[in-house]
Structure formats: C-alpha cells, structure tokens
Design an enzyme around this catalytic site. Sequence first.
Site, PDB file in Angstrom:
ATOM      1  N   ASP A  98     -10.294  13.429  -7.966  1.00 62.39           N
ATOM      2  CA  ASP A  98      -9.020  12.772  -7.719  1.00 62.39           C
ATOM      3  C   ASP A  98      -8.639  12.050  -9.005  1.00 62.39           C
ATOM      4  O   ASP A  98      -9.435  11.285  -9.554  1.00 62.39           O
ATOM      5  CB  ASP A  98      -9.191  11.761  -6.564  1.00 62.39           C
ATOM      6  CG  ASP A  98      -7.936  11.633  -5.728  1.00 62.39           C
ATOM      7  OD1 ASP A  98      -6.863  11.454  -6.324  1.00 62.39           O
ATOM      8  OD2 ASP A  98      -8.036  11.719  -4.486  1.00 62.39           O
ATOM      9  N   ASP A 199      -3.030  11.823  -8.027  1.00 62.90           N
ATOM     10  CA  ASP A 199      -2.588  10.751  -7.146  1.00 62.90           C
ATOM     11  C   ASP A 199      -1.282  10.099  -7.589  1.00 62.90           C
ATOM     12  O   ASP A 199      -1.114   9.798  -8.773  1.00 62.90           O
ATOM     13  CB  ASP A 199      -3.701   9.684  -7.134  1.00 62.90           C
ATOM     14  CG  ASP A 199      -3.437   8.547  -6.181  1.00 62.90           C
ATOM     15  OD1 ASP A 199      -3.576   8.774  -4.974  1.00 62.90           O
ATOM     16  OD2 ASP A 199      -3.083   7.446  -6.642  1.00 62.90           O
ATOM     17  N   GLU A 256       0.337  14.980  -5.960  1.00 61.13           N
ATOM     18  CA  GLU A 256       0.859  14.257  -4.795  1.00 61.13           C
ATOM     19  C   GLU A 256       2.293  13.876  -5.147  1.00 61.13           C
ATOM     20  O   GLU A 256       2.542  12.848  -5.756  1.00 61.13           O
ATOM     21  CB  GLU A 256       0.026  12.997  -4.502  1.00 61.13           C
ATOM     22  CG  GLU A 256       0.480  12.336  -3.211  1.00 61.13           C
ATOM     23  CD  GLU A 256      -0.037  10.907  -3.023  1.00 61.13           C
ATOM     24  OE1 GLU A 256      -0.063  10.460  -1.877  1.00 61.13           O
ATOM     25  OE2 GLU A 256      -0.391  10.241  -4.002  1.00 61.13           O
ATOM     26  N   HIS A 328      -6.169  11.802   4.010  1.00 62.22           N
ATOM     27  CA  HIS A 328      -6.723  10.456   4.231  1.00 62.22           C
ATOM     28  C   HIS A 328      -5.653   9.379   4.339  1.00 62.22           C
ATOM     29  O   HIS A 328      -5.987   8.211   4.552  1.00 62.22           O
ATOM     30  CB  HIS A 328      -7.675  10.125   3.077  1.00 62.22           C
ATOM     31  CG  HIS A 328      -6.923  10.000   1.774  1.00 62.22           C
ATOM     32  ND1 HIS A 328      -6.313  11.075   1.175  1.00 62.22           N
ATOM     33  CD2 HIS A 328      -6.644   8.932   0.995  1.00 62.22           C
ATOM     34  CE1 HIS A 328      -5.700  10.666   0.073  1.00 62.22           C
ATOM     35  NE2 HIS A 328      -5.890   9.368  -0.058  1.00 62.22           N
ATOM     36  N   ASP A 329      -4.386   9.742   4.121  1.00 65.13           N
ATOM     37  CA  ASP A 329      -3.299   8.761   4.208  1.00 65.13           C
ATOM     38  C   ASP A 329      -2.470   8.928   5.469  1.00 65.13           C
ATOM     39  O   ASP A 329      -1.463   8.245   5.642  1.00 65.13           O
ATOM     40  CB  ASP A 329      -2.337   8.936   3.016  1.00 65.13           C
ATOM     41  CG  ASP A 329      -2.954   8.524   1.699  1.00 65.13           C
ATOM     42  OD1 ASP A 329      -3.828   7.643   1.709  1.00 65.13           O
ATOM     43  OD2 ASP A 329      -2.568   9.107   0.672  1.00 65.13           O
TER      44      ASP A 329
HETATM   45  C1  GLC Z   1      -2.104   7.819  -2.983  1.00 66.48           C
HETATM   46  C2  GLC Z   1      -3.421   7.870  -2.252  1.00 66.48           C
HETATM   47  C3  GLC Z   1      -3.547   6.669  -1.383  1.00 66.48           C
HETATM   48  C4  GLC Z   1      -3.512   5.452  -2.255  1.00 66.48           C
HETATM   49  C5  GLC Z   1      -2.304   5.446  -3.196  1.00 66.48           C
HETATM   50  C6  GLC Z   1      -2.503   4.490  -4.310  1.00 66.48           C
HETATM   51  O1  GLC Z   1      -1.031   7.848  -2.126  1.00 66.48           O
HETATM   52  O2  GLC Z   1      -3.532   9.075  -1.559  1.00 66.48           O
HETATM   53  O3  GLC Z   1      -4.700   6.688  -0.612  1.00 66.48           O
HETATM   54  O4  GLC Z   1      -3.490   4.308  -1.471  1.00 66.48           O
HETATM   55  O5  GLC Z   1      -2.071   6.693  -3.784  1.00 66.48           O
HETATM   56  O6  GLC Z   1      -3.483   4.975  -5.207  1.00 66.48           O
END
Ligand code: GLC
Length: 561
Positions: A98, A199, A256, A328-329
């Site tokens: 990640d 991310d 993402e 996971h979000d």
């Molecule tokens: C992304 C991750 C999330 C995190 C955020 C800040 O959205 O998937 O889990 O809280 O970034 O890093």
Amino acid sequence: MIKKWWHDKVAYQIYPKSFCDSNGDGIGDIPGIISKLDYLEDLGVDIIWLSPCYPSPLADEGYDISDYYDIDPRFGTMADMEQLLRETKRRNMYVLMDLVVNHCSDEHEWFREACRDPEGKYGNFFYLQDKKEGELPTNWRSYFGGSVWEDLPGTDKQYLHVFHKKQPDLNWENPELRQEVYKNINWWLEKGVSGFRIDAIINIKKALPFANYEADRADGLCSIQSMLRDAHGIGEFLGEMRDCTFKKYDAFSVGEVFNEKPEELSDFIGENGYFSSMFDFNEAIFGGSEKGWYDAKMITPDDYKRCCFEAQAKVGDIGFLSNIIENHDEPRGVSRYIPEGSCCPRSKKLLAALNFMLRGLPFIYQGQELGMENVPITSIDEVDDISTLDEYRVALEAGLSPEDALTAVARMSRDNARTPMQWSAEINAGFTTGKPWLKVNPNYISINAADQQEDPDSVRSFYKKLIALRKSPEYKETIVYGTFEPYLEEQHNLMAYYRRGERTLLVMGNYQMEEQDAVLPADYRKILLNNCPELVREGDVLRLQGFQVVILDILSIGKDH
Ligand code: GLC
Ligand code: CA
C-alpha cells in the site's frame, strides 16, 4: 489493447491486523499471512494487496506511516516480509504494498525535523502556514472531521492534514519530497514487490494559493471536495511518478481514485496511463450525502445495477477498472447490496457472480469469499475506527438520538470490514489464541472458512468456481477481454449482461426474493455456473428462482438482441 501480465489475474486484499495472528498477541501479522498462503492458493488468488504494515502509531490503522522502509514490529520483521515475498513467488503469486504518500505520520522523522526547524529542508516537505490568532489559513474540513489545520508543535506555524491530525500532508509541490517518494517505491520494487495500491492519491494536488470555499455545514467549514474541484495539474505529478518508478519495473499500480473528471479517465488508466488500473467506487459512493453518513441513502438492486453499468460504459475499452464489492473502508458488501432480510448463501453468490463477471480486474477483500457480514455494534465504545467516531458526533450534532446515531453509523462503519477473519468455529474464530484487538463477529460459528472449505455448496466454493472459470482456457479470453453489454437493462430487479469475446456469455441474476421470468436471447450451449440446483426453462423463457444467478455460454447472436 496491449496485453499485460496482470490482466487475467485475481487479486485479494489482506488487512494484516485482522487476517491471522501467529503469536497470540491478538494482532494479525506477516507470519500469520504466510501460514495462510495455501488457503489463498487453493482459492485461486494470484495478487495479494497488503494494507499497510509499515511502522506506524496506528492512529488510522497503519495509514499513518512513520517509516517507509521497515515493517512494524507488531506485524513482524523485514525478514518475515522477505519470506513472504519468497513464499508467494514460489506459488506464482504477486504482492502489492500500500503506497500511502499523500501524508505520513506526525511521528515520521521528516515531521519531527520540520517541527525542529520549520524553515529548514523538512519544513518544505509539508504545508506550513504562519499561525494567525483567531483565523485559519483555510476553512477546509478534514475527512475525519474538524479543521485541516493544526498547530505545529513548538513553533508559531500550522500544518495541513486533510485526514487525521496525526497524518500531516506531504508537499508534492516540492521536487525533493517527490524524489524521496520515488526512491522508496523503487526500493520496494527492487525488493521484489510487484506493485502498489495507491492510497488517497487524488489529494496530492492542492488548489493553490490557499483559498476559502463556501461553507457547507454549520461548522463553517467546506468539504475537501470543494478544494479538489479547483486543483488542476495532478497529472504532472502522477506522470512523473509513473516514469520514475512503475514503468521501469512493469509494475502493477491501482489507484484509489474518487471523482476523477470523466475526460481524465484515459490519462489515468489508458495506454500509458498514470496507473495500471483504478478502483470502481461507483456503487460504494452511491447515496452518499454531504451532511454525513447518517443521511446516506440505501442502495437498491436497480441502483446497484445502474452503478455497475455506468462504470462499465464509462471505461469501455479504455482500460481496466478494478472491481470490488468491499474493502477495509466500507461495510461488508453482502450487508449493503443485498436487500435487508435477504442475506443468505444464495444471494451472496448472486452478488459475487454479478460483480466478478464484470469487465476488469476482480479484487476480493478478506472474508468476502466467505460472505462475511456486518458486525452488530451495540455501543459506540466498541468502535475503533476514527471515521465512525467522527460520523457519530456529526449525527448527534444533527439532532439524532444516541440510539439513532449509532444505528446510522453502524451500517456504514469501517469496523464492519475490519473484524477478525473467520477461519473456524474455534474460539475467536481461529484468528488468535489471545484477545483479538477488535471484537470477532459472533456469527463465526456459522460463517467460517473451515466449514466452507469442506462444503461444495458454500459461498467460498462458489467463489472458487468463479475464479476457476475466469482462468479456464476456454473462457479466459472472453472473461478478461470480452466486451460488456447490458441485457434487458430496464427489467426491474434483473441484472443481466453479455460478455462477448471468442465466446458469448450471458450473466443473469434475479436480484430479488421472488421468482422472475426472463427471456433468453438465444439458445445456450452450456450452463457454466448456477447458484441453484436447477434452471427452469419454458421455451425461450427462464424462470429464475429468488436470487438465482446463472452464467450461460450462449450461441452467438447479433448485437440488436
Ligand atoms: C484511504 C484508506 C483509508 C485511510 C485514508 C487515509 O482512503 O483506504 O483507510 O483512512 O486513505 O490514508
Ligand atoms: Ca500477532
């Protein structure tokens, strides 16, 4: 389309803290992951994305990194990581790390240096502004609530954090910072990882100079989105990153990316795009409200279909989306996308097939293959996720009773996906011999990997068949590269589409409890997958059972049908 090594693969996301604990401290770890590689290989997984396992204070569960070159002792050692890379390689599997580089942790050396000497080299690694009494540099609201500005300890400055205050944003305008990021990416690629999930990347470009936007809540602040809409030129950073890193290694990268501007899609994932792929979040963001989670709208089967079809139409053959049901979000997909009261093995399989057969790269989130469900949250004190805690506060401020606020945020909580993986019906679902860091979902007695591996009709066995179908020599070409085309798009609670390549496949799902008739466009050669014991057919009409899904190899017909 130029073929890439990753196109025909199946990816699986591991959230290390909750996957498998090898030493009884209640926290999942890398040796635990290694011990489950056979399980993943058996399922048919090729690519593993590891959520962060770098040293971190875990303010945002690892998405706050204090050292990009090491492994957090809670998760293991670098030697464990190297063993994981060897063990995956031996199984023809690939590991993605990640990449969290919009921000680091406030405990990272760079940030400490910036506090010590804000005017020095590391001050310029962050966004620092002189502190003015009674006035903030901007009125932006952080994703986790409150202002994005926080006092820089020991100085007369403030720093920017679009996420938590323990996640200071890195200043991508500074070429020195960018070089540090690329150096780190290449270091991991040299070590043998095959790529990255990237991310929060859409946040690296800020609208400058800093400005206020119209407030959208009573707190006088505005959503980060307002600022991002005004931020132009992210492509220069992303193109440079690609050229300095991924490209040289033929690495896989998946971004993402939320809310990209439609005309930018080919820049992002087209031929020589910034990334190999990006996630489709169209379903996940459906019903979202500016007011907060408490105001989010439920998604219906017809909405779900429309979201998937929209994303497929948008991407066409520009590139490959990465398709997810959850991560996971997000809450568990089966609890979200299956109408309330209808969650059962059959409907879970329907959701699996409808999503998995879309064009793109399928990602499975740990436990999804078991049909893991949202966890009952009975008190806000049980919650770990900082986002849920903030949204609870927002709901209370909006006037909801504590009980209603809890119900509202529980169904969206990120903790739903973060409860320990349900390996068996043994104590703590076989996740740990100690005390799990987060409550195990009590339904592990009936939903667990051990039982499902034995059962040829389990949700997991269905996933295994879907994966095997995607890899079968006969259908691979069609499933990976075939075009996507809706079928009977207007029929209520029916989600159906063609995949056309060397073969013509028809995926058809009756997305409701009641049975439903659907016309067949042509005869079929073979039923490739069916989540019911039989398929009832009368002439050219299929009588689909409640939540029945079938994948048919049909005789090829003209496009007008
Ligand atoms: C992304 C991750 C999330 C995190 C955020 C800040 O959205 O998937 O889990 O809280 O970034 O890093
Ligand atoms: Ca452990």
